[in-house]
Design an enzyme around this catalytic site. Structure first.
Site, PDB file in Angstrom:
ATOM      1  N   GLY A   1      -0.265  -1.353  -5.566  1.00 53.38           N
ATOM      2  CA  GLY A   1      -0.488  -0.114  -5.999  1.00 53.38           C
ATOM      3  C   GLY A   1      -0.645  -0.077  -7.558  1.00 53.38           C
TER       4      GLY A   1
ATOM      5  N   GLY B   1      -2.352  -1.882  -9.439  1.00 58.06           N
ATOM      6  CA  GLY B   1      -3.676  -2.868  -9.865  1.00 58.06           C
ATOM      7  C   GLY B   1      -4.673  -1.692 -10.076  1.00 58.06           C
ATOM      8  N   LEU B   2      -6.013  -2.484 -10.557  1.00 60.41           N
ATOM      9  CA  LEU B   2      -7.135  -1.604 -10.714  1.00 60.41           C
ATOM     10  C   LEU B   2      -7.433  -0.610  -9.687  1.00 60.41           C
ATOM     11  CD1 LEU B   2      -9.908  -1.023 -12.179  1.00 60.41           C
ATOM     12  CD2 LEU B   2     -10.625  -2.928 -10.889  1.00 60.41           C
ATOM     13  N   VAL B   3      -7.370  -1.022  -8.432  1.00 58.63           N
ATOM     14  CA  VAL B   3      -7.900  -0.013  -7.225  1.00 58.63           C
ATOM     15  C   VAL B   3      -6.534   0.791  -7.086  1.00 58.63           C
ATOM     16  CG1 VAL B   3      -8.859  -0.010  -4.977  1.00 58.63           C
ATOM     17  CG2 VAL B   3      -9.217  -1.617  -6.555  1.00 58.63           C
TER      18      VAL B   3
ATOM     19  N   TYR C   1     -10.560 -17.922  -1.666  1.00 54.59           N
ATOM     20  CA  TYR C   1     -10.548 -16.454  -1.587  1.00 54.59           C
ATOM     21  C   TYR C   1     -11.416 -15.822  -0.316  1.00 54.59           C
ATOM     22  CZ  TYR C   1     -11.249 -11.442  -3.246  1.00 54.59           C
ATOM     23  OH  TYR C   1     -10.992 -10.002  -3.561  1.00 54.59           O
TER      24      TYR C   1
ATOM     25  N   ASN D   1     -18.247  -4.956  -6.840  1.00 52.55           N
ATOM     26  CA  ASN D   1     -17.352  -5.165  -7.941  1.00 52.55           C
ATOM     27  C   ASN D   1     -16.790  -3.849  -8.516  1.00 52.55           C
ATOM     28  OD1 ASN D   1     -19.416  -7.408  -7.717  1.00 52.55           O
ATOM     29  ND2 ASN D   1     -18.775  -8.034  -9.762  1.00 52.55           N
TER      30      ASN D   1
ATOM     31  N   HIS E   1     -12.535  -9.945 -14.130  1.00 58.38           N
ATOM     32  CA  HIS E   1     -13.952 -10.112 -13.576  1.00 58.38           C
ATOM     33  C   HIS E   1     -15.082  -9.978 -14.903  1.00 58.38           C
ATOM     34  CE1 HIS E   1     -11.968  -9.066  -9.628  1.00 58.38           C
ATOM     35  NE2 HIS E   1     -12.628 -10.156  -9.147  1.00 58.38           N
TER      36      HIS E   1
ATOM     37  N   ASP F   1     -23.385 -19.082 -13.417  1.00 56.57           N
ATOM     38  CA  ASP F   1     -23.703 -17.661 -13.221  1.00 56.57           C
ATOM     39  C   ASP F   1     -23.194 -17.076 -12.018  1.00 56.57           C
ATOM     40  OD1 ASP F   1     -25.430 -16.870 -15.351  1.00 56.57           O
ATOM     41  OD2 ASP F   1     -27.397 -17.679 -14.551  1.00 56.57           O
TER      42      ASP F   1
HETATM   43  P1  NDP Z   1      -5.565  -6.215  -9.378  1.00 57.39           P
HETATM   44  O1  NDP Z   1      -5.548  -7.571  -9.876  1.00 57.39           O
HETATM   45  O2  NDP Z   1      -5.758  -5.310 -10.612  1.00 57.39           O
HETATM   46  O3  NDP Z   1      -4.295  -5.753  -8.684  1.00 57.39           O
HETATM   47  C1  NDP Z   1      -3.763  -6.682  -7.620  1.00 57.39           C
HETATM   48  C2  NDP Z   1      -2.585  -6.302  -7.328  1.00 57.39           C
HETATM   49  O4  NDP Z   1      -1.883  -7.133  -6.203  1.00 57.39           O
HETATM   50  C3  NDP Z   1      -1.415  -5.577  -8.043  1.00 57.39           C
HETATM   51  O5  NDP Z   1      -0.760  -4.470  -7.780  1.00 57.39           O
HETATM   52  C4  NDP Z   1      -0.370  -6.893  -8.009  1.00 57.39           C
HETATM   53  O6  NDP Z   1       0.882  -6.544  -8.313  1.00 57.39           O
HETATM   54  C5  NDP Z   1      -0.614  -7.046  -6.592  1.00 57.39           C
HETATM   55  N1  NDP Z   1      -0.357  -8.495  -6.031  1.00 57.39           N
HETATM   56  C6  NDP Z   1      -0.652  -9.565  -6.482  1.00 57.39           C
HETATM   57  N2  NDP Z   1       0.035 -10.567  -5.810  1.00 57.39           N
HETATM   58  C7  NDP Z   1       0.933 -10.128  -5.254  1.00 57.39           C
HETATM   59  C8  NDP Z   1       2.017 -10.708  -4.501  1.00 57.39           C
HETATM   60  N3  NDP Z   1       2.263 -11.847  -4.199  1.00 57.39           N
HETATM   61  N4  NDP Z   1       3.047  -9.694  -3.940  1.00 57.39           N
HETATM   62  C9  NDP Z   1       2.886  -8.222  -3.978  1.00 57.39           C
HETATM   63  N5  NDP Z   1       1.981  -7.834  -4.654  1.00 57.39           N
HETATM   64  C10 NDP Z   1       0.831  -8.722  -5.363  1.00 57.39           C
HETATM   65  O7  NDP Z   1      -6.563  -6.291  -8.231  1.00 57.39           O
HETATM   66  P2  NDP Z   1      -7.659  -5.025  -7.877  1.00 57.39           P
HETATM   67  O8  NDP Z   1      -6.963  -3.653  -7.875  1.00 57.39           O
HETATM   68  O9  NDP Z   1      -9.033  -5.209  -8.510  1.00 57.39           O
HETATM   69  O10 NDP Z   1      -7.782  -5.514  -6.305  1.00 57.39           O
HETATM   70  C11 NDP Z   1      -7.308  -4.551  -5.201  1.00 57.39           C
HETATM   71  C12 NDP Z   1      -8.229  -5.081  -4.077  1.00 57.39           C
HETATM   72  O11 NDP Z   1      -9.478  -5.160  -4.158  1.00 57.39           O
HETATM   73  C13 NDP Z   1      -7.582  -6.596  -3.831  1.00 57.39           C
HETATM   74  O12 NDP Z   1      -7.564  -6.714  -2.422  1.00 57.39           O
HETATM   75  C14 NDP Z   1      -9.264  -7.367  -4.081  1.00 57.39           C
HETATM   76  O13 NDP Z   1      -9.490  -8.534  -3.127  1.00 57.39           O
HETATM   77  C15 NDP Z   1     -10.230  -6.161  -3.729  1.00 57.39           C
HETATM   78  N6  NDP Z   1     -11.414  -6.216  -4.502  1.00 57.39           N
HETATM   79  C16 NDP Z   1     -11.380  -6.360  -5.775  1.00 57.39           C
HETATM   80  C17 NDP Z   1     -12.585  -6.283  -6.356  1.00 57.39           C
HETATM   81  C18 NDP Z   1     -12.545  -6.037  -8.024  1.00 57.39           C
HETATM   82  O14 NDP Z   1     -13.815  -6.147  -8.498  1.00 57.39           O
HETATM   83  N7  NDP Z   1     -11.543  -5.951  -8.829  1.00 57.39           N
HETATM   84  C19 NDP Z   1     -13.931  -6.145  -5.611  1.00 57.39           C
HETATM   85  C20 NDP Z   1     -13.692  -6.378  -4.329  1.00 57.39           C
HETATM   86  C21 NDP Z   1     -12.401  -6.335  -3.677  1.00 57.39           C
HETATM   87  P3  NDP Z   1       1.644  -6.633  -9.906  1.00 57.39           P
HETATM   88  O15 NDP Z   1       0.403  -6.310 -10.734  1.00 57.39           O
HETATM   89  O16 NDP Z   1       2.627  -5.686  -9.828  1.00 57.39           O
HETATM   90  O17 NDP Z   1       1.944  -8.057 -10.238  1.00 57.39           O
END
Ligand code: NDP
Length: 324
Positions: free
Chosen positions: A10, A12-14, A144, A173, A187, A278
């Site tokens: 929660g 992160g980006l999404v 992954y 993406n 990314h 690439d």
């Molecule tokens: P971010 O890197 O922005 O965020 C990752 C999130 O996962 C953060 O909230 C982080 O917490 C949490 N996290 C990572 N490791 C752990 C862990 N060991 N325990 C608990 N929490 C953890 O990623 P996105 O928001 O980009 O990605 C969200 C989802 O979307 C992922 O499942 C990703 O695979 C998927 N996705 C993303 C894409 C993209 O282009 N970005 C494309 C397609 C799918 P904290 O920051 O607090 O450490």
């Protein structure tokens, strides 16, 4: 009936995209918070989801009825190539712990997040929801990809054995505010924004890694957020759902770099380093199934240039606290 939505990843980006929509859309509007709903956005500081005990405690604390599972070790091409075992193992542990606890705590619904990166390398395009397991993923991200594919397998097994309502979303993406701008793990789009920003600041050339020719579909995190919220409320099927702009909206990396140059008003030298990898040339994904399902919701994708401008503005305003 109270609905308690736990969003892993929660911070992160999404996740922050979903938080923005929940916080800013009018209450009880199609994508806004509904009466009786509570939303909890958690990051790794609340629980390391690789750890079974910590994950269990997280579920005990929030008692979710619904889960949007975004938490993952995530990164761009270069870090994926370097740390394949970490990407495999961390994500397998995270996904297994979350799904196991969602089952134990009798959650009514879980949406986990896959990615179009997990599809077979050699496959007929466009990608659709039926082609995830039809061949090996690209060598560059096989750790992954295999970990994420297993989520779809687990969802089906939970449904088959226990009738659990677990499903998955497949974004292309993603970009937007709160993206990861760290030059080693970002990314492509946030990496280009950060590199162009540094080139402007230091008066050095803006170097784009690779040829600039590969094509990608980009989705704005705040658009993706609305689609997740819609899916949580309306989609009860184990079959994954691709959340993406249309195949006709593929953009080349050069076009992205051009848009970044424009958004940052960069006037210096700008070139391509073709000695860098690439990745896959293109991997168009069809959003036909999604469009059929959401046609009556009034949902509209934000134009790419507007979304990029908003993201760049966020980056400039938050440079100190962003992941750089
Ligand atoms: P971010 O890197 O922005 O965020 C990752 C999130 O996962 C953060 O909230 C982080 O917490 C949490 N996290 C990572 N490791 C752990 C862990 N060991 N325990 C608990 N929490 C953890 O990623 P996105 O928001 O980009 O990605 C969200 C989802 O979307 C992922 O499942 C990703 O695979 C998927 N996705 C993303 C894409 C993209 O282009 N970005 C494309 C397609 C799918 P904290 O920051 O607090 O450490």
């Amino acid at each position: 009936m109270s609905v308690r939505v736990l969003v892993t990843g929660g911070t992160g980006l999404v996740g922050q995209g979903i938080k923005y929509v929940i916080d800013t859309e009018p209450a009880n509007s199609p994508f806004g918070k509904q009466d009786g709903e509570e939303w909890f956005f958690v990051g790794s500081s609340e629980a390391d989801l690789r750890n079974a005990e910590q994950t269990k405690k997280l579920f005990e604390k929030y008692k979710p009825t619904h889960v949007i599972h975004l938490g993952a070790l995530v990164g761009g091409l270069f870090i994926n190539m370097k740390r394949k075992l970490d990407f495999l193992r961390d994500n397998m542990l995270i996904n297994d712990n979350v799904l196991h606890n969602a089952h134990e705590f009798k959650c009514k619904k879980v949406i986990s997040c896959l990615s179009t990166c997990v599809y077979p390398d050699k496959v007929e395009y466009p990608l659709d929801e039926t082609k995830i397991h039809l061949g090996l993923p690209h060598e560059s991200n096989f750790g992954y990809a295999h970990a994420k594919r297993l989520v779809d397998i687990q969802n089906r097994a939970y449904k088959d054995q226990y009738g659990d309502n677990f499903t998955s979303a497949i974004p292309t993406n993603v970009f937007g505010p709160h993206d990861n701008y760290d030059l080693e793990s970002a990314h492509v789009l946030p990496a280009l924004v950060h590199r162009c920003y540094l080139a402007k600041k230091n008066n050095t050339p803006f170097v784009v890694w690779g040829s600039g020719k590969p094509l990608r579909q980009f989705i704005y995190s705040r658009d993706l957020a609305k689609l997740f919220i819609w899916q949580l409320r309306n989609y009860d099927d184990v079959e994954p759902l691709i959340l993406s702009v249309g195949e006709d909206e593929e953009v080349s990396i050069k076009e992205v770099a051009d848009a970044v140059v424009k958004a940052l008003d960069f006037k210096g030298e700008y070139k391509f380093d073709t000695s860098k990898a690439d990745g896959q040339f293109r991997k168009p994904a069809s959003n036909k199934k999604l469009l059929g399902l959401i046609k009556d919701t009034g949902f509209k994708f934000t134009p790419f240039d507007q979304a990029l401008q908003e993201s760049v503005e966020w980056f400039l305003q938050n440079y100190e606290k962003a992941r750089t």
